[in-house]
Design a protein around this motif. Structure first.
Motif, PDB file in Angstrom:
ATOM      1  N   ALA A   1      43.583  48.042  46.892  1.00 18.51           N
ATOM      2  CA  ALA A   1      44.437  47.132  46.135  1.00 18.51           C
ATOM      3  C   ALA A   1      44.273  45.694  46.629  1.00 18.51           C
ATOM      4  O   ALA A   1      44.248  44.755  45.812  1.00 18.51           O
ATOM      5  CB  ALA A   1      45.898  47.565  46.256  1.00 18.51           C
ATOM      6  N   THR A   2      44.127  45.512  47.925  1.00 15.85           N
ATOM      7  CA  THR A   2      43.921  44.177  48.492  1.00 15.85           C
ATOM      8  C   THR A   2      42.607  43.581  47.983  1.00 15.85           C
ATOM      9  O   THR A   2      42.563  42.427  47.567  1.00 15.85           O
ATOM     10  CB  THR A   2      43.933  44.252  50.030  1.00 15.85           C
ATOM     11  OG1 THR A   2      45.181  44.803  50.460  1.00 15.85           O
ATOM     12  CG2 THR A   2      43.749  42.890  50.645  1.00 15.85           C
ATOM     13  N   ILE A   3      41.554  44.381  48.005  1.00 18.16           N
ATOM     14  CA  ILE A   3      40.259  43.920  47.492  1.00 18.16           C
ATOM     15  C   ILE A   3      40.360  43.625  45.994  1.00 18.16           C
ATOM     16  O   ILE A   3      39.828  42.622  45.503  1.00 18.16           O
ATOM     17  CB  ILE A   3      39.159  44.941  47.796  1.00 18.16           C
ATOM     18  CG1 ILE A   3      38.901  45.009  49.309  1.00 18.16           C
ATOM     19  CG2 ILE A   3      37.866  44.603  47.043  1.00 18.16           C
ATOM     20  CD1 ILE A   3      38.037  46.172  49.748  1.00 18.16           C
ATOM     21  N   GLY A   4      41.070  44.472  45.267  1.00 20.20           N
ATOM     22  CA  GLY A   4      41.262  44.259  43.836  1.00 20.20           C
ATOM     23  C   GLY A   4      41.950  42.932  43.542  1.00 20.20           C
ATOM     24  O   GLY A   4      41.557  42.209  42.623  1.00 20.20           O
ATOM     25  N   LEU A   5      42.962  42.598  44.328  1.00 22.95           N
ATOM     26  CA  LEU A   5      43.643  41.317  44.130  1.00 22.95           C
ATOM     27  C   LEU A   5      42.696  40.135  44.381  1.00 22.95           C
ATOM     28  O   LEU A   5      42.753  39.122  43.697  1.00 22.95           O
ATOM     29  CB  LEU A   5      44.861  41.211  45.038  1.00 22.95           C
ATOM     30  CG  LEU A   5      46.072  41.983  44.555  1.00 22.95           C
ATOM     31  CD1 LEU A   5      47.150  42.017  45.629  1.00 22.95           C
ATOM     32  CD2 LEU A   5      46.622  41.365  43.291  1.00 22.95           C
TER      33      LEU A   5
END
Length: 104
Positions: free
Chosen positions: A96-100
């Motif tokens: 999710a962090t990478i996605g953001l």
């Protein structure tokens, strides 16, 4: 530069979490000072990053790095459980962090 600052802010957050654990086991001034420096640098770098990166994204990435990093360090350094469910959810936080980052 803002993303680099944000990553270092997350790493400082991880360091601060380690110092909380150290302070819990070893109550001395050096632990408290290191804890204060870790979280202080984390907030300063986060504030710098938020000049460019939107608040919601910056905060989510910062907490994602701190939470997943703290969990991984707990597994590595303090023999916390390493079952597949914990690893799955840490991987979800990192994803999710990478996605953001990718959509910002």
């Amino acid at each position: 530069m803002a993303w680099t600052s944000l990553i270092f802010a997350g790493l400082c957050e991880m360091f601060g979490v380690l110092m909380i654990n150290r302070l819990h086991h070893k109550r001395d001034w050096s632990s408290f000072i290191l804890l204060t420096i870790g979280f202080g640098m984390s907030f300063i770098l986060l504030a710098y990053a938020m000049r460019t990166i939107p608040m919601g994204t910056a905060y989510a990435v910062w907490t994602g790095i701190g939470a997943s990093g703290g969990a991984v360090l707990g597994m590595i350094l303090y023999n916390e459980p390493k079952d597949w469910k914990r690893i799955l959810f840490v991987a979800m936080i990192i994803s999710a962090t990478i996605g953001l980052k990718l959509v910002s």
